[in-house]
Every structure is written in C-alpha cells, then in structure tokens.
Design a protein around this motif. Structure first.
Motif, PDB file in Angstrom:
ATOM      1  N   UNK B 205      55.395  48.054  52.756  1.00 38.03           N
ATOM      2  CA  UNK B 205      55.810  47.397  53.864  1.00 38.03           C
ATOM      3  C   UNK B 205      54.261  47.044  54.464  1.00 38.03           C
ATOM      4  N   UNK B 208      52.158  44.619  52.050  1.00 36.35           N
ATOM      5  CA  UNK B 208      52.712  43.354  51.997  1.00 36.35           C
ATOM      6  C   UNK B 208      52.405  42.439  53.245  1.00 36.35           C
ATOM      7  N   UNK B 209      52.341  43.289  54.515  1.00 34.62           N
ATOM      8  CA  UNK B 209      52.056  42.727  55.755  1.00 34.62           C
ATOM      9  C   UNK B 209      50.733  42.356  55.892  1.00 34.62           C
ATOM     10  N   UNK B 212      50.235  38.896  54.366  1.00 42.64           N
ATOM     11  CA  UNK B 212      50.662  37.801  55.194  1.00 42.64           C
ATOM     12  C   UNK B 212      49.817  37.565  56.389  1.00 42.64           C
ATOM     13  N   UNK B 213      49.022  38.569  56.965  1.00 40.72           N
ATOM     14  CA  UNK B 213      48.023  38.466  57.889  1.00 40.72           C
ATOM     15  C   UNK B 213      46.862  37.705  57.545  1.00 40.72           C
ATOM     16  N   UNK B 218      46.877  35.370  50.875  1.00 40.23           N
ATOM     17  CA  UNK B 218      48.028  34.406  50.559  1.00 40.23           C
ATOM     18  C   UNK B 218      48.245  34.338  49.083  1.00 40.23           C
ATOM     19  N   UNK B 219      47.249  34.201  48.439  1.00 43.01           N
ATOM     20  CA  UNK B 219      47.548  33.914  46.912  1.00 43.01           C
ATOM     21  C   UNK B 219      48.260  34.907  46.280  1.00 43.01           C
ATOM     22  N   UNK B 220      47.967  36.310  46.702  1.00 41.60           N
ATOM     23  CA  UNK B 220      48.298  37.389  46.121  1.00 41.60           C
ATOM     24  C   UNK B 220      50.074  37.776  46.678  1.00 41.60           C
ATOM     25  N   UNK B 221      50.395  37.029  47.753  1.00 46.79           N
ATOM     26  CA  UNK B 221      51.869  37.191  47.993  1.00 46.79           C
ATOM     27  C   UNK B 221      52.726  36.515  47.132  1.00 46.79           C
ATOM     28  N   UNK B 223      57.024  35.584  47.596  1.00 49.84           N
ATOM     29  CA  UNK B 223      58.194  35.757  48.263  1.00 49.84           C
ATOM     30  C   UNK B 223      59.172  36.813  47.213  1.00 49.84           C
ATOM     31  N   UNK B 226      59.343  40.701  48.282  1.00 56.99           N
ATOM     32  CA  UNK B 226      60.264  41.122  49.240  1.00 56.99           C
ATOM     33  C   UNK B 226      61.744  41.470  48.670  1.00 56.99           C
ATOM     34  N   UNK B 227      62.144  40.422  47.564  1.00 56.12           N
ATOM     35  CA  UNK B 227      63.458  40.431  46.997  1.00 56.12           C
ATOM     36  C   UNK B 227      63.384  42.123  46.154  1.00 56.12           C
ATOM     37  N   UNK B 229      61.541  44.538  46.913  1.00 56.74           N
ATOM     38  CA  UNK B 229      61.547  45.511  47.968  1.00 56.74           C
ATOM     39  C   UNK B 229      63.009  45.928  48.536  1.00 56.74           C
ATOM     40  N   UNK B 230      63.922  45.093  48.150  1.00 60.34           N
ATOM     41  CA  UNK B 230      65.425  45.151  48.928  1.00 60.34           C
ATOM     42  C   UNK B 230      65.998  46.034  47.748  1.00 60.34           C
TER      43      UNK B 230
END
Lengths: 301, 301
Positions: B205, B208-209, B212-213, B218-221, B223, B226-227, B229-230
């Motif tokens: 967590x 990943x945060x 996003x900060x 950003x290019x490593x993130x 979406x 998170x899917x 991670x659930x």
C-alpha cells in the motif's frame, strides 16, 4: 519527438587530430567522421574532448552514472507510455579492441531491463539462407530500449570483404543497402550511434600476448585471432571504405581511439549521454486520474 | 560437473522464523522452503542469515561485487569452452515487491554479456495458442549464461488461478508439469533458484501510494495494480499452494522477506553467490598449444 543530436557541425569535419580541445567540446563533435576523414590519421592513444589522465577519466565515468540512469529511465518510461524513441548503439572493432569492456562498464552501468545486447557471431546456416540484414532486423530495439550490437551488419562488409566470402559485386552493393536500412531506422525514431573502437596493431599484439600469459584468460584466446591479425591492412582498408560510404548525416560514425581503455569507455558513455540528452525526454504524464486512484488505493488499506 | 548446492539440510526445514541467526548461516538454508512451511508465518521485515542494519547490508552487497564478477566469469568461460552449466534465477512477487530492484541492483552488477533477463507479461495471442511452457522454454539460458525470469511459468498458477482464466482441472495439473519441467532443467545442468519476493499488504500500500505522490513515478503506476491488490488473500493462497507443491529437492523455493529493499537485494545476491560457489568452476584449460601460439603471435609483430 526530440531532435537527434547527430547533425553534423560542418567545421568539425575530420577533426580527429585536434586532441587537445578543452573538455567543453562535445565528444560527438570531436569523434564524428566527416568528409575527408582518414583512419590512418587517427592517433589511437589520443583522448579527444577530454583533458585529464586515467584517474580523472575513471572519475568522470563514475560521475556520469547518476545522469545516465536518469536519462535511460526517461527513455524507458516513454517506451512504456506510448513513446516511440529507441536507441541503437553499434560497436565495431577488431579483436581485443575493448568491445567487451564497453558492454561491461558502459552498457552494464545502466538498468539491464532497459538494454539489450546482441553479440553477432559467424552467421548460422539459417542466417546465411536469408538476406544479411535478416538477423539484424530481428535484434532491433523496441520503443524505450537501448539496443547494443557487439559487431553488426558491418561484418558483412568487413570479414566478408577481407576473405572474399561473397562476390565483390555482392558486398559492393551492401553499403547503399546499409545506408537505406539505417535511414529507415532513424525515420522510425531510432537514434543510431555507430562506434568503431580503433586500436593500433602494436596494442592488439600486447593484448593478445596478455591472454597467452595468463591462464585465467586462455578461454578468451582463439588461434583464429592471429590469422585475422595477419590481414590487418586489409581490415583497415575495409574500415576506411565503411567510413567513406556509410558515415551519413542521419547515422554518422564515431571513431574512438581505443588504446587507452579508460578513454574509450568514457567516450562511448559520453556519446550515449549526449545523444540521450538531445532527445530531451520529460517524464510521461499520468494516463489515469491521480486523485481517483489515491482514493481507490486508500479503500484497500 | 559441480554438485548443486540446493540439497536440503533437513534440520533447516521451515526455519524462516529464526531471523537472528549468526551471519555464518547460508542464506540458502535460512530461506529455503521445506516441509510444513507457512507463508503466513514469515515476518516480511525480517533479515534471515544477516545481522546488521541497512548501512551494513548495503556495504555487504557492494563488498561481494568482485567475487560475483569472478564467479559469473568462470561460469561464462565454461560455457565458451564446452561446459554445460547454466543458471536460472526465477523472480516472483506481487506488484511493487521489488523485482525491478533485483534486476537493477543484483543482476545489473554482473557483466550484462553473461545475463539474459526475460520479463514475462500477459501472454500474447500466439503464446496462448501454445502450451504454457512454450514461451518459457524459448527463454531458457544457454551454457555459461545466467538466465533471469521476471515473473515466469508460475504466473500460470497465480493470476490464472486467482482469476479463473482456465478451468481448475487445467491449472491443477500444472504443478506436476512444472515439477517435471524443472527436473529436466536440473538434469540438463541448470542450477534453478526460485525466489519469491514476499512483502506485506501494508508495505505494498505504501509503495503504490508513493507512485501516486511522485509525478516521476506515474509511469510505473497501473490502475490494474489496485484491482489485483483486492485479491491479496487469493494470491497468498495461490503462493502457498506453489510452496506446498513445487518446492522440490532439486528446485526448491526461497522466500525472501522483502519489506526492506536492501535486505531483499542482499539475499538474492547471496543466494546467487552460494549456488555459483557450489559449482566450484575452475578456469578452463587452453584447447590450443600455448607456446606455439606465442611464437605465431610474435611473428606478426
């Protein structure tokens, strides 16, 4: 995106002999092969675009690591984000000219996930059954990557020419084929950097002798290296023809004096640095809603 | 030649919790997955087989560089001299577990000419039309090489199992298929080192945060991270099944606590070192007449 830095600055043509330039001269300008260039005029112990000794050179190499990391990562990030830029570094040179050291100490200093080294050996039966560029095309770097060729399609106008492996009319046509091929790469957003590692015949003799004196280096020695050495002048002639015919505006050659290993490594690193800088790549923007993702992430914690 | 060091030492089975061992314990023993191993028992912030803090860990990593170079070069030299030994390092782990850092800081510290990294992404249409091991076999290291898989055939019993991408009967058969496949590699003189980079859900967590900060990340993130991670608990269950079914005597798993990046890098480096040392490779002897070659060379100077 980003202009290639390979544009020729006309006053630097054939400037290999000006070895005592201040270190503010770009390596690209000091080493680029222009009109009238003569391989035999190059001092293989010179250190163009660098003033300083071995210690200073090794410090300069290490000092650029952080920027090299940053530049490589930006290129890679672009490739992951739809960018089309890629880089191809072609390393040519006779046996013992230090190609392996470039792979180890220059290419090896950036993230291996962003580099792809291809070592071209004697062609296989399958490769010989295809046009000479077939195996080359298969090894080209994709977007965001730094592809490195340890030997290349230029062997098809080097060893092939020296040993008459095909008819002269066949290898004679290859220079223009190569120019068209490389022009296509540049149009496909490939920065092409072609480097000849240029050593003297004496220096090669010493390096081969070292391999025969050290049992830990026997595995690097191949009796065929001495056979090729006997064709030294033919190879120089074949390299001169390459410089005359394939150092183009969009994909010029850089001849790196390579008797001093520390200098050759620094020079190739700086050529990479200058070309990557010229791409002027910024970090990609987010292709997602940052605030929305922060919220989604927070809900999973 | 050279026994694999992967032999299980029976008293170390399931010893992951013994984190305060003196540093003389081999990492292989401290991290190897034996009978009764439970992923949920592992402290992801622990530093098995190492006593010391981050500074000491980074020093230990750098201090081993020279020996790693030597060991890798001996393996490579053997490959060039008819030897059949090769090494396959499989790196698995959830998003942000530090796989990229292993490639950069551990694999990247040895000669790139002797390593081949393959990053396995979602399979292509062509790959899906073949058995799941097809693309894996194509990426296996040749003699003398260190092959590194960033993700691997284990994705075919991980994401595939978690998301029901094939019938349970299909993925259910894959564990024994994998064991047979890996047994074949070992019989072909491949040292197989399988590493799970094990982070906590909290640590993921935070990582990943961070992405996003920081606009440079950003290019490593994605979406999709998170899917996935659930499905954390489903992934842990799928990893536990892998440990239960595929940590074999000839190709065991090593679970590396990865919340501390410095430790994870050191641990993987030391696993490589211990396995390469166990091969006990000497420099190849000359396959030519050294004195005769010295004479031939002298005649060309």
């Amino acid at each position: 995106m980003g202009k290639k830095s390979s544009k020729k600055k006309s006053k630097d043509k054939g400037s290999q002999k000006a070895t005592q330039k201040p270190s503010t001269t770009p390596f690209s300008d000091a080493l680029r092969v222009g009109e009238g260039f003569r391989l035999s005029d190059v001092d293989t112990r010179a250190t163009p675009a660098f003033v300083g000794d071995k210690v200073a050179g090794e410090e300069a190499l290490a000092a650029a690591d952080a920027e090299m990391d940053d530049l490589q990562e930006r290129l890679f990030a672009h490739g992951r984000s739809g960018g089309t830029e890629k880089l191809l570094l072609v390393i040519q040179g006779l046996d013992t000219s230090g190609k392996g050291g470039i792979m180890r100490h220059v290419v090896g200093s950036v993230d291996p996930q962003g580099t792809e080294i291809t070592a071209f050996k004697a062609p296989t039966k399958e490769e010989l059954a295809h046009p000479f560029l077939w195996r080359i095309r298969k090894a080209l770097p994709g977007p965001g990557m730094i592809g490195v060729f340890d030997r290349s399609h230029y062997e098809d106008v080097l060893i092939v020419r020296v040993h008459d492996l095909v008819e002269p009319a066949v290898w004679g046509r290859r220079y223009s084929t190569i120019n068209e091929f490389e022009q296509g790469l540049v149009e496909d957003d490939t920065t092409v950097i072609k480097v000849m590692m240029h050593i003297s015949k004496d220096e090669q003799g010493e390096r081969l002798a070292e391999r025969l004196d050290n049992p830990e280096k026997f595995w690097k020695y191949n009796p065929g290296d001495v056979d090729e050495r006997m064709h030294w002048d033919d190879y120089m002639e074949a390299y001169q023809a390459i410089m005359d015919k394939t150092s183009t505006k969009s994909a010029p050659w850089f001849v790196v004096p390579a008797d001093r290993k520390w200098y050759a490594r620094l020079a190739v690193q700086q050529l990479l640095r200058e070309h990557l800088r010229a791409l002027d790549l910024q970090w990609p923007e987010a292709d997602f809603d940052v605030e929305a993702e922060k919220k989604r992430l927070a809900e999973t914690r």
